[in-house]
Design a protein around this motif. Structure first.
Motif, PDB file in Angstrom:
ATOM      1  N   PRO A  85       0.837  -1.212   0.000  1.00 20.21           N
ATOM      2  CA  PRO A  85       0.000   0.000   0.000  1.00 20.21           C
ATOM      3  C   PRO A  85       0.864   1.250   0.000  1.00 20.21           C
ATOM      4  CG  PRO A  85      -0.708  -1.560   1.685  1.00 20.21           C
ATOM      5  CD  PRO A  85       0.592  -2.055   1.158  1.00 20.21           C
ATOM      6  N   ARG A  86       0.372   2.274  -0.659  1.00 19.78           N
ATOM      7  CA  ARG A  86       1.105   3.536  -0.730  1.00 19.78           C
ATOM      8  C   ARG A  86       0.561   4.559   0.258  1.00 19.78           C
ATOM      9  NH1 ARG A  86      -0.241   4.929  -6.551  1.00 19.78           N
ATOM     10  NH2 ARG A  86      -2.108   3.781  -5.930  1.00 19.78           N
ATOM     11  N   PHE A  87      -0.278   4.153   1.168  1.00 20.08           N
ATOM     12  CA  PHE A  87      -0.858   5.080   2.122  1.00 20.08           C
ATOM     13  C   PHE A  87       0.229   5.631   3.039  1.00 20.08           C
ATOM     14  CE2 PHE A  87      -4.256   1.963   1.205  1.00 20.08           C
ATOM     15  CZ  PHE A  87      -5.130   2.827   0.568  1.00 20.08           C
ATOM     16  N   THR A  88       0.099   6.902   3.374  1.00 15.61           N
ATOM     17  CA  THR A  88       1.099   7.528   4.226  1.00 15.61           C
ATOM     18  C   THR A  88       1.152   6.879   5.601  1.00 15.61           C
ATOM     19  OG1 THR A  88      -0.542   9.183   4.927  1.00 15.61           O
ATOM     20  CG2 THR A  88       0.841   9.730   3.025  1.00 15.61           C
ATOM     21  N   SER A  89       0.024   6.393   6.077  1.00 14.16           N
ATOM     22  CA  SER A  89       0.039   5.709   7.375  1.00 14.16           C
ATOM     23  C   SER A  89       0.876   4.435   7.319  1.00 14.16           C
ATOM     24  CB  SER A  89      -1.392   5.393   7.818  1.00 14.16           C
ATOM     25  OG  SER A  89      -2.065   4.623   6.832  1.00 14.16           O
ATOM     26  N   CYS A  90       0.760   3.690   6.206  1.00 12.53           N
ATOM     27  CA  CYS A  90       1.565   2.466   6.048  1.00 12.53           C
ATOM     28  C   CYS A  90       3.040   2.817   5.871  1.00 12.53           C
ATOM     29  CB  CYS A  90       1.065   1.659   4.858  1.00 12.53           C
ATOM     30  SG  CYS A  90      -0.618   1.014   5.041  1.00 12.53           S
ATOM     31  N   LEU A  91       3.314   3.809   5.022  1.00  7.32           N
ATOM     32  CA  LEU A  91       4.703   4.189   4.793  1.00  7.32           C
ATOM     33  C   LEU A  91       5.349   4.695   6.078  1.00  7.32           C
ATOM     34  CD1 LEU A  91       4.327   6.003   1.345  1.00  7.32           C
ATOM     35  CD2 LEU A  91       5.071   3.653   1.787  1.00  7.32           C
ATOM     36  N   SER A  92       4.600   5.438   6.868  1.00  9.26           N
ATOM     37  CA  SER A  92       5.143   5.925   8.140  1.00  9.26           C
ATOM     38  C   SER A  92       5.431   4.765   9.089  1.00  9.26           C
ATOM     39  CB  SER A  92       4.157   6.903   8.787  1.00  9.26           C
ATOM     40  OG  SER A  92       3.993   8.059   8.002  1.00  9.26           O
ATOM     41  N   PHE A  93       4.539   3.777   9.099  1.00  6.97           N
ATOM     42  CA  PHE A  93       4.774   2.616   9.960  1.00  6.97           C
ATOM     43  C   PHE A  93       6.023   1.863   9.521  1.00  6.97           C
ATOM     44  CE2 PHE A  93       3.925  -1.974  10.763  1.00  6.97           C
ATOM     45  CZ  PHE A  93       4.105  -1.935  12.131  1.00  6.97           C
ATOM     46  N   SER A 107       8.532   3.192   7.991  1.00  8.09           N
ATOM     47  CA  SER A 107       9.665   4.039   8.372  1.00  8.09           C
ATOM     48  C   SER A 107       9.999   3.842   9.852  1.00  8.09           C
ATOM     49  CB  SER A 107       9.346   5.508   8.092  1.00  8.09           C
ATOM     50  OG  SER A 107       9.116   5.734   6.720  1.00  8.09           O
ATOM     51  N   ILE A 108       8.959   3.730  10.670  1.00 10.39           N
ATOM     52  CA  ILE A 108       9.191   3.487  12.099  1.00 10.39           C
ATOM     53  C   ILE A 108       9.879   2.135  12.302  1.00 10.39           C
ATOM     54  CG2 ILE A 108       8.011   3.011  14.285  1.00 10.39           C
ATOM     55  CD1 ILE A 108       5.980   5.159  13.548  1.00 10.39           C
ATOM     56  N   VAL A 151       9.415  10.276  14.973  1.00 10.05           N
ATOM     57  CA  VAL A 151       8.522  11.432  15.111  1.00 10.05           C
ATOM     58  C   VAL A 151       8.218  12.036  13.738  1.00 10.05           C
ATOM     59  CG1 VAL A 151       8.310  13.747  16.074  1.00 10.05           C
ATOM     60  CG2 VAL A 151       9.306  11.915  17.450  1.00 10.05           C
ATOM     61  N   SER A 152       9.241  12.113  12.885  1.00 10.98           N
ATOM     62  CA  SER A 152       9.022  12.641  11.533  1.00 10.98           C
ATOM     63  C   SER A 152       8.076  11.745  10.747  1.00 10.98           C
ATOM     64  CB  SER A 152      10.362  12.755  10.803  1.00 10.98           C
ATOM     65  OG  SER A 152      11.237  13.637  11.489  1.00 10.98           O
ATOM     66  N   ALA A 153       8.224  10.427  10.933  1.00 10.83           N
ATOM     67  CA  ALA A 153       7.309   9.503  10.251  1.00 10.83           C
ATOM     68  C   ALA A 153       5.877   9.702  10.737  1.00 10.83           C
ATOM     69  CB  ALA A 153       7.753   8.061  10.492  1.00 10.83           C
ATOM     70  N   ALA A 154       5.729   9.959  12.031  1.00  8.61           N
ATOM     71  CA  ALA A 154       4.383  10.209  12.559  1.00  8.61           C
ATOM     72  C   ALA A 154       3.806  11.492  11.976  1.00  8.61           C
ATOM     73  CB  ALA A 154       4.427  10.285  14.085  1.00  8.61           C
ATOM     74  N   LYS A 155       4.656  12.518  11.808  1.00 12.31           N
ATOM     75  CA  LYS A 155       4.168  13.771  11.235  1.00 12.31           C
ATOM     76  C   LYS A 155       3.848  13.638   9.750  1.00 12.31           C
ATOM     77  CE  LYS A 155       6.685  16.747  14.472  1.00 12.31           C
ATOM     78  NZ  LYS A 155       7.742  17.799  14.600  1.00 12.31           N
TER      79      LYS A 155
END
Length: 568
Positions: free
Chosen positions: A63-71, A73-74, A251-255
């Protein structure tokens, strides 16, 4: 303060103290070992956790969703954090634990050497004391013997009855014992002087030197412990900047989570490109009834308007029969099961909606272009190598590269052909979308919205009408994509309360076995009723005289439509 001057008589206690110091150092080393094991296990568990939740699919399928990408990244930052815990464990292992164990071995050897020297000095002093004590005892014995001989001589000398020889013999014995006592005295004095000198050396030189070495050793052990304490903390402090960066990355990934971006990705991923269905026209079934003046008001058109127009009310449109539209409204209603299951996985992605089909085709073209570029690079490299071989035959045979070059050129031609084929399909899709937009604009100007329609395969078509269709007779005509639904998949399509009206008839040019669900078996030259035209997918819906309904291949029949159904 010095151990040699203050603790000159505490050799045994210093022996115990130095042994305790080494034991304490080894105990601290054991603590560091267990601590670094904790760090290693912690890092291992973190890496296993990251591996467990990391995507196992390819990047194209993720998935390309920012929530998935941020996860993700975390997870990457957590993996880097686990790496820093491993660095801490490695630093502790080499700079603390390993150093302590090596130093402990050195301390044991040094302590053993110093204690051996102390024991040797003590043994030599004991030896000197024994020699002095022996000479003292001998001197004491000789003095006693001399006293006895003197008493015996005096007794015989005063005895009138004693012979001269007896007196002379006692006198000689007395002189001998006296001489031996003098020699023992001198020996005792010498041994005593020697012992005193050795004892002074022992307690003023040897023991202070040995104890000073032990004191230096113990102080160095204390200093080493302090250094390892600092190294223990430094190992943790060195990774703090990188750990802070890992946390800042989290934190940046969360933002970076953007709900609007995710919503737009959902639209982009599932947008079909179809148009919403238009309004259904009113179907007047009472046109053939003779009306009286009293019931004329029930017509769907005002009387004045009918008289002014001079034309009857709107005719029923068989294309918009309410029974047929029962399962067509998919937005909030029930979507036919066969609409998805019957979609075949074809090379041109024609089973997909236009927008998704365009994306998949563009994606395939990009992949083929990358493969073509690789082949071109490989061809150029082989040609360069061939030129080098031609200029320097000793490096290789140029003809040995020709098969590989030919294979590469063949692969390039195949890839170019595939790219051209996919580009043709892509231009076809883009052309249809463009024409659909023009038609929708035209329909809006006429206050009419065309209605999306569904084929037996669950796909849509832009074909709005199909005139009298007479296929050329040929042997073995190709069948359209055969539907392969599960049992009862057409139940939702055929369980309408009202049967579809007949809009024409057809004659079977070939026999059709109708093995798939939803299809109709027909024999050659059999006449069937047409109840729904071909929507561009190669299937026509027909009804037998027995009432059985189903789809037949359009190319298998010769169709004749009723005049009032053409163009409807």
């Amino acid at each position: 303060m010095s151990w040699g001057t203050e603790l000159w008589d505490q050799f045994d206690n210093l022996d115990k103290h130095t042994q305790w110091g080494i034991d304490f150092l080894e105990r601290y080393a054991k603590f560091v070992k267990e601590r670094l094991d904790v760090e290693q296990n912690y890092a291992k568990q973190l890496r296993n956790l990251v591996k467990k939740y990391c995507p196992k699919r390819s990047k194209d399928e993720e998935p390309r969703f920012t929530s998935c990408l941020s996860f993700y990244s975390i997870l990457n930052e957590l993996n880097d954090y686990a790496g820093q815990r491993e660095v801490v464990a490695e630093e502790m292992a080499h700079k603390v634990y390993g150093e302590l164990m090596r130093y402990s071995q050195d301390l044991k050897a040094e302590r053993k050497h110093h204690l051996q020297e102390g024991r040797k000095a003590q043994q030599y002093l004991d030896h000197c004391w024994k020699q002095m004590d022996n000479s003292k005892r001998k001197f004491e014995r000789d003095c006693k013997e001399a006293e006895k001989s003197q008493i015996s001589y005096d007794r015989l000398d005063n005895d009138i009855n004693a012979t001269k020889s007896e007196v002379e013999k006692a006198k000689a014995q007395f002189y001998l014992r006296t001489h031996m006592a003098d020699e023992s005295k001198n020996e005792y004095a010498a041994q005593l002087q020697n012992f005193n000198a050795e004892q002074w050396k022992h307690f003023n030189n040897a023991i202070p030197h040995i104890f000073k070495n032990l004191q230096d050793m113990d102080e160095r052990r204390t200093v080493k412990l302090g250094e390892t304490y600092r190294s223990f903390a430094e190992a943790e402090r060195r990774v703090i900047p990188i750990v802070s960066k890992c946390l800042e990355g989290m934190v940046s990934a969360a933002k970076a989570v953007d709900e609007r971006r995710d919503s737009s990705i959902v639209i982009e991923s599932f947008k079909s490109g179809f148009e919403p269905p238009g309004d259904f026209p009113f179907e007047d079934f009472s046109q053939n009834l003779s009306r009286t003046g009293s019931d004329a008001t029930i017509s769907n058109t005002p009387k004045g308007d009918r008289e002014r127009d001079g034309a009857p009310g709107p005719r029923p449109d068989p294309k918009h029969n309410t029974g047929r539209t029962k399962n067509k409204l998919w937005l909030f209603g029930k979507k036919p099961k066969w609409s998805v299951k019957m979609a075949p996985s074809v090379e041109d992605f024609s089973h997909l909606p236009p927008e998704q089909r365009r994306k998949r085709l563009q994606q395939r073209i990009d992949e083929l272009s990358r493969e073509l570029q690789k082949e071109m690079d490989q061809r150029d490299a082989l040609n360069k190598m061939k030129d080098v071989y031609e200029k320097n035959p000793q490096m290789g045979d140029p003809s040995s590269l020709q098969p590989k070059i030919s294979e590469t050129i063949c692969n390039m031609e195949k890839l170019r052909s595939e790219i051209h084929k996919n580009e043709t399909w892509l231009s076809e899709v883009e052309g249809k979308q463009s024409s659909r937009g023009d038609r929708r604009h035209s329909a809006d100007n006429h206050h009419h919205t065309p209605q999306g329609r569904e084929s037996p395969e669950g796909s849509y078509t832009d074909d709005t009408s199909q005139e009298h269709h007479t296929p050329h007779h040929r042997s073995g005509p190709p069948q359209p994509g055969n539907p392969n639904p599960d049992p009862h998949e057409f139940d939702d399509e055929f369980d309408d309360d009202d049967p579809l009206p007949v809009i024409g008839h057809c004659k079977a040019l070939y026999s059709f076995d109708g093995q798939n669900e939803g299809t109709l078996v027909m024999a050659e030259d059999e006449v069937l009723y047409i109840i729904e035209e071909d929507k561009g997918d190669g299937w026509t819906r027909a009804r037998k005289q027995s009432g059985e309904e189903g789809y037949v291949p359009t190319s298998y029949v010769e169709i004749t439509l009723e005049k009032n159904s053409k163009g409807s």
